[in-house]
Scaffold this active site. Sequence first.
Site, PDB file in Angstrom:
ATOM      1  N   GLU A 179      13.244  -2.702  -9.930  1.00 19.72           N
ATOM      2  CA  GLU A 179      14.740  -2.273 -10.848  1.00 19.72           C
ATOM      3  C   GLU A 179      15.300  -2.778  -9.481  1.00 19.72           C
ATOM      4  OE1 GLU A 179      16.281   1.814 -10.723  1.00 19.72           O
ATOM      5  OE2 GLU A 179      14.228   1.749 -11.657  1.00 19.72           O
ATOM      6  N   ASP A 180      14.494  -2.747  -8.126  1.00 23.73           N
ATOM      7  CA  ASP A 180      15.385  -2.503  -7.012  1.00 23.73           C
ATOM      8  C   ASP A 180      15.713  -4.157  -5.821  1.00 23.73           C
ATOM      9  OD1 ASP A 180      17.008   0.440  -7.357  1.00 23.73           O
ATOM     10  OD2 ASP A 180      14.765   0.805  -6.078  1.00 23.73           O
TER      11      ASP A 180
END
Length: 724
Positions: free
Chosen positions: A98-99
Amino acid sequence: MSRDAADPPLKQSGEEAAQAAVEQRFLVSDLLAELETYLDADQVREAYRAYLFSAEAHEGQKRLSGEPYVYHPIAVARILLRMDHECLMAALLHDVIEDTGISKERLTEEFGEGVAELVDGVSKLTHLNFRSRAEAQAENFRKMLLAMTRDIRVILIKLADRLHNMRTLGVMKPTKARRIARETLEIYVPIANRLGINSIRHELEDLCMSAYWPWRDRVLRAALKRLCGNRRELVEDVQKVITARLEQEGLEGEVYGRQKRVYSIYRKMRDKKQSLNDLADVFAFRIVVDSVDTCYRVLGAVHNLYRPMPGRFKDYIAIPKANGYQSLHTVLFGPQGIPIEIQIRTRDMHRVAEQGIAAHWQYKGAPAGNLSSDAAAEWLRGLLEVQKSSGNSIEFLEHVKVDLFPDEVYVFTPRGKIIVLPRGATAIDFAYAVHSDIGNQCVAARVDRQLAPLRTPLRSGQTVEIITKPDARPNPAWLNFVVTGKARATIRSYLKRLEQREAIELGRRLLERELELLDVRLEDIGHEELQAALEELGHPDLDELLQQIGLGNRMARLVARLLVLHDHEDEGDEAAAGSLVIKGSEGLVVSFGKCCGPVPGDPVVAIFSPGRGMVVHHQNCPNLGDFRRQGQSWIDVQWADQVEGEFTTTIRVDAGNQRGLLATVASAIAGAGSNIEEVRSEERDGLSTSLRFAITLRDRKHLAAIFRRIRAIPEVLKVSRMIG
């Protein structure tokens, strides 16, 4: 890490990075030391490799609190201690997709498919565009829950992630902190409760309390501190007395005294509308023993020691809660008449009460996804049925939220099987809990052998029998009183399919009836003519066209004429307006009666006229009676949702004789954005004049604006519309 519950990664300076590296080594060393107490050396090395990968992926990033970003996955892994090594590896890696932009395929290559699936399960759908925050939340929630049904460890990682984010919520702006706390209370706390993970649930509740109601939290904590400070000796005395009584009876058990949690007390005060002083059981004691038999013997001992409060005993050992929780609960009148709650359970029950479904990995070594022995497994399997029956992610979230009730009722099938339902559930909910087909075909119910309405709310201990008929089907009225998400989703899904089938059949009957009036059968329509008509109307096949007729979105008479009539030579320019103004009139000539001048917003009917196609009249047109006497029939029609263009109607203005009156009224009409097509003037009694204007306008709202401007002229006595 949830984007809603923590901040995006920030860059850190070189000096900060050096200091952080030292702290990071200590954190990782402590984590690895804990892992070495119960994991194999190879598994510990794999966990360390996952940490190194995560640290490299998040290098240079930090959170709003100023900590290096990788502190967060380390903290999540510490919350999940005693879990298997794959779960801990996924916890350390849970933010990299996600990051950091690292793909699921890369994780699969590095750590295997199992770890990659877990990380993907807790990652948000950041690459999709959503129309609203609600839709994004619902779609991500559905993705996570469906991943959870495949492997329960997905939700364990997500709960640990949310718990650490809530612990560090203090750096957030108050508005964002409140939003995150509310989401946690509405979704994650109920899920933790449903899965029996009370150690996480209790801490989440208290953290949400301090974030969402900070002032109430401070006031209540201060009041509890004063109250418990005065009664601290009471807790110690009761603990000693119970321990002494157990020794006297020859019973082994550990006794723990505690003050109830702040959120638990607040919720009881709110729900029962009581003050803290009026609240009964602020103090609770837990007795942990070695066997079920000892639990009941201890219950007898404490009932002989203090007088039990009537109606406050619950046996969750004989009938466990839906999340697998087991314990004996009783409330006693303690010293000075102060109520105290006693919970009695075995050590295994205590582990399940604290860790819930996670206890299978922590103490039994259950393989991934093995939920066959869990009480919560049935709920998880039910999520798949709700998912199949829900139309979209928001509807799915709505159904699941309904099922996350903290209170349950326990009812029995005729064979003695326990069915756990939310409080307020009905016989219909019971039927769908047994099986979807039972719910769809139920016609009546027997509750404790007595016939009862299907909408009857059930109470714990009742035996319910469902009576079915093979040709029965769900009633739309059931949606007004069913409680469970599974029942609601299944009923809605069935009705949608039923509506589609019935609409097709109804549409076929309506179309065939109209074709009969034209001496044609549907089977006689050639394939090419049918396909041309479907293409013109914008439908891919005949079933969809019939469905739209059955639902009332298309008029059977118009479709029948379109199928039969091929000569459009007389359409002229009027045909272009057909699909713009009247629903379902695509491909047909549409004109408007000059006698009544209907405009969008008017109630209208249509007459079929040779050479003119469909002629639309105002519902109050006086000429409709003549058409009926001439053997012509009319049908009710509706304006399209968005009508464009100009329409002609006639208005009458009665006003006092005044030089320049016509010019004044005409100027008012023009000022309202209307054109005058025709004007007639008639002097009535020498004192007043009647003016008739044929004007163009867009709809009834436009007509009302024109009337307001004309009425503002001092000489005007009356303005009216002429129909017929």
